[in-house]
Scaffold this active site. Sequence first.
Site, PDB file in Angstrom:
ATOM      1  N   GLN A 255       2.932   1.247  -8.964  1.00 26.45           N
ATOM      2  CA  GLN A 255       2.720   0.215  -7.943  1.00 26.45           C
ATOM      3  C   GLN A 255       1.934   0.764  -6.750  1.00 26.45           C
ATOM      4  O   GLN A 255       1.139   0.055  -6.129  1.00 26.45           O
ATOM      5  CB  GLN A 255       4.056  -0.376  -7.490  1.00 26.45           C
ATOM      6  N   HIS A 258      -2.031   0.495  -6.508  1.00 22.50           N
ATOM      7  CA  HIS A 258      -2.725  -0.750  -6.184  1.00 22.50           C
ATOM      8  C   HIS A 258      -3.524  -0.644  -4.889  1.00 22.50           C
ATOM      9  O   HIS A 258      -4.593  -1.233  -4.759  1.00 22.50           O
ATOM     10  CB  HIS A 258      -1.717  -1.896  -6.037  1.00 22.50           C
ATOM     11  N   GLU A 320       9.044  -6.709  -2.933  1.00 23.74           N
ATOM     12  CA  GLU A 320       8.289  -7.486  -3.909  1.00 23.74           C
ATOM     13  C   GLU A 320       8.799  -7.189  -5.325  1.00 23.74           C
ATOM     14  O   GLU A 320       9.100  -8.099  -6.099  1.00 23.74           O
ATOM     15  CB  GLU A 320       6.806  -7.129  -3.789  1.00 23.74           C
ATOM     16  N   HIS A 321       8.861  -5.902  -5.692  1.00 24.22           N
ATOM     17  CA  HIS A 321       9.387  -5.466  -6.993  1.00 24.22           C
ATOM     18  C   HIS A 321      10.635  -4.629  -6.748  1.00 24.22           C
ATOM     19  O   HIS A 321      10.632  -3.758  -5.878  1.00 24.22           O
ATOM     20  CB  HIS A 321       8.383  -4.585  -7.741  1.00 24.22           C
ATOM     21  N   ASP A 351       3.723  -6.898 -14.674  1.00 28.91           N
ATOM     22  CA  ASP A 351       2.387  -7.194 -14.170  1.00 28.91           C
ATOM     23  C   ASP A 351       1.527  -7.864 -15.235  1.00 28.91           C
ATOM     24  O   ASP A 351       0.556  -8.550 -14.907  1.00 28.91           O
ATOM     25  CB  ASP A 351       1.687  -5.908 -13.717  1.00 28.91           C
ATOM     26  N   HIS A 410      15.277 -49.658  12.806  1.00 32.26           N
ATOM     27  CA  HIS A 410      15.818 -49.228  11.523  1.00 32.26           C
ATOM     28  C   HIS A 410      16.981 -50.142  11.114  1.00 32.26           C
ATOM     29  O   HIS A 410      17.066 -50.601   9.968  1.00 32.26           O
ATOM     30  CB  HIS A 410      16.331 -47.782  11.606  1.00 32.26           C
TER      31      HIS A 410
END
Length: 421
Positions: A255, A258, A320-321, A351, A410
């Site tokens: 990861q 990236h 995230e992960h 992924d 109303h």
Amino acid sequence: MKLISTKGRGAKAARERIATLVARRSDAYMRAVPAARKIVESVRKGGDAALRRYGKQFDGLSQQTPLQISTEEMKAAWDAASPSLKQALKQAEKNIRAFATKQRPRDFSFSPVPGLTVGQQVRPLGAVGCYVPSGRYPLPSTLLMTVVPAQVAGVPRIVVISPKPAPETLAAAHMLGVTEFYRTGGAQGVAALAYGTATIAKVDKIVGPGNAYVTAAKSLVAFDCSIDMLAGPTEIVVTSETGDVEAIASDLIAQAEHDPDAFAVFVTTNEALAKLVVADVKLRVRTNRIAAQAIRNNGFAIVTESVEEAREITNALAPEHLTVDSDADLAWVQNAGSIFIGNESAQPLGDYISGPNHTLPTGGIARVRGGLSVMDFLKLITVQQYDAQGLKRLAPLAIELAEAEGLTGHAEAIRVRSRYE
């Protein structure tokens, strides 16, 4: 990779560092906002001419290069793809489609009281734009992860943009039957999707990850065109007491590669395991320049006093992960984009091929939302219908509430139908 501990002499400094990690935010896209704003406004006013100008400036595209990629070009990329790549793309598509189909909500109706029927109708968005990055790495997987859920939702017009799509991405587009694919990206591509040009008609929503300028542009158009989320650098947390050293270290690096700003954290009470992971990461990053930068900037092994503290820190990080040891850990995880269980569940499998979406919340946003899903391409329209019995039963109560709020119009609208005085 830095090892810090919440026990002993360094505990205070460690907790301060953890607090910084929890409060993290990526300000890279904020720094990109001024430049992105100029580009967005230029495309909003100048349309295709601005797109071509920025395409030449940023992506080296000539004025003669067509903005729209033909279906013939996509088919040629598919025909040239290796049998093994075709097999991998087909299996990934099958799994992603099966998962999105399972996610899709259904129409329903029921009567909570006699005389009243309520329900929901599920309708797709009219047009969506899928952003597929093509910078540091070609990402046909992102095309699959954005287009397939839109197809499952039933979106009638699906547009893909990518500034310099790789042959693998074009092959994936052909496999999915994409007919609108444009050679543009960056802030200018986002603006084209949001506001439209002579060549690219505007869409209702823009989805997919991108660099800081893409994220900045998405934030700028968000009041005019819906977006999925503001994506920051990739994040991984592994929380483990008994995990395999090589499995943990390799996932952290996978990861981290990236982005130099990626975030990689290991949380455990097992100090011996933490030291082994740190050592293995150090060996592995020698051959991965980008991961080495990310680990140096944002790589931590956190040793906690207790399992409970490790879990609290993990949920506070809202990664995230997230990888955990066993399915029993699901009971305590509250905040994560996607969870991977056990040594065999390598995070990169998610992924590419598992099925759940890899477009996931970053920067702690997993506290409030999950990853991209079929729901991002749908609208839930509620329905309600009364008959005389239902009106007689509920009108007096609704009138009471309306008058308590001082909304006499109303109350009158209900009274006219119910004839209640």
